[in-house]
Design an enzyme around this catalytic site. Sequence first.
Site, mmCIF file in Angstrom:
data_model
loop_
_atom_site.group_PDB
_atom_site.id
_atom_site.type_symbol
_atom_site.label_atom_id
_atom_site.label_comp_id
_atom_site.label_asym_id
_atom_site.label_seq_id
_atom_site.Cartn_x
_atom_site.Cartn_y
_atom_site.Cartn_z
ATOM 1 N N CYS A 40 1.005 -1.143 0.139
ATOM 2 C CA CYS A 40 0.008 -0.080 0.118
ATOM 3 C C CYS A 40 0.988 1.305 -0.070
ATOM 4 C CB CYS A 40 -0.752 0.038 1.280
ATOM 5 S SG CYS A 40 -1.921 1.506 1.547
ATOM 6 N N CYS B 203 -0.874 3.419 -6.548
ATOM 7 C CA CYS B 203 -1.772 2.837 -5.524
ATOM 8 C C CYS B 203 -1.950 1.399 -6.162
ATOM 9 C CB CYS B 203 -3.258 3.583 -5.532
ATOM 10 S SG CYS B 203 -4.367 2.774 -4.664
HETATM 11 N N1 DGL Z 1 -4.183 0.444 -1.739
HETATM 12 C C1 DGL Z 1 -3.602 1.643 -1.141
HETATM 13 C C2 DGL Z 1 -2.498 2.489 -2.067
HETATM 14 O O1 DGL Z 1 -1.717 1.772 -2.566
HETATM 15 C C3 DGL Z 1 -4.666 2.717 -1.069
HETATM 16 C C4 DGL Z 1 -6.407 2.563 -1.087
HETATM 17 C C5 DGL Z 1 -6.893 3.280 -0.047
HETATM 18 O O2 DGL Z 1 -7.304 4.539 -0.222
HETATM 19 O O3 DGL Z 1 -6.972 2.847 1.125
HETATM 20 O O4 DGL Z 1 -2.174 3.418 -1.606
#
Ligand code: DGL
Length: 276
Positions: free
Chosen positions: A84, A198
């Site tokens: 993330c 993301c």
């Molecule tokens: N998957 C997360 C990232 O890579 C973000 C998603 C969220 O806002 O929770 O930033």
Amino acid sequence: MPKRTSAIERPPAPLVLVFDSGLGGLTVFREIVKARPDASYVYVADDAFFPYGQRAEAELVERLLTLTGELIAAHHPDLFVIACNTASTIALPQLRARYALAFVGTVPAIKPACSGSRTMLVSVLGTRATVKREYTQALIRDYAQGCAVTLVGSARLADLAERALRYETIDDDLVRAEIAPCFQETGARRTDTIVLACTHYPLLIERLRRLAPWPVAWVDPAPAIARRVIDLIGPPSPDARMPTSPARAIFTSGHPAPPALATGLAAFGLAPDVQG
Ligand code: DGL
């Protein structure tokens, strides 16, 4: 009598914990599994706190420090992958300082994107939080290599990706509006490279390609993260045994996964487990 072993004992397969706010980390998980199919995995989605992109920095750091400690105590992973960007760009140094465990983070792939751009116009598409972070600004200062970098913070794409994985219908116009600011034109030059900053966004890659006003290179960091994992835990041994049951996906909300989500997870080799 001493116990006799008839075969050479193989070392136990490492346990890798892959963590995200939701389902985006699956795009990283699948690359790691390709590189180490014999390892044991736990996938953790902090859906109780999703979306991270809309959380204040202080509450997110606090959440990540506490939850990570609980997950380490519960699962004893050999390696902790923060799949993330929104979490890594705010908490990675603090997690490393607090816990004596190897962490692999996910941060915007600005360096490879700028190295590969020919038009020198690169966009970074992430959550609003990730594109504002000092961590991201520093990557641009250090690695833009003369490229003009446009930061695009999306409020909705992560949620749309979650819905796509649950087989819900997604309105193309919503996606088009979120990605439109990535496509810049300066004189005869146009953006040729977009960083997927993301981990949710590669879940939408076919749609992103189809809706792009012109073709670009979409940079997904997952293969590089998988290589980093192999640097740390090594490649599989030639006689490695493959796991016989699917890895567990844990949801911090404890809500049971609806059938459509269970189908989506199965496509990634995971079975839902709401016990945490
Ligand atoms: N998957 C997360 C990232 O890579 C973000 C998603 C969220 O806002 O929770 O930033």
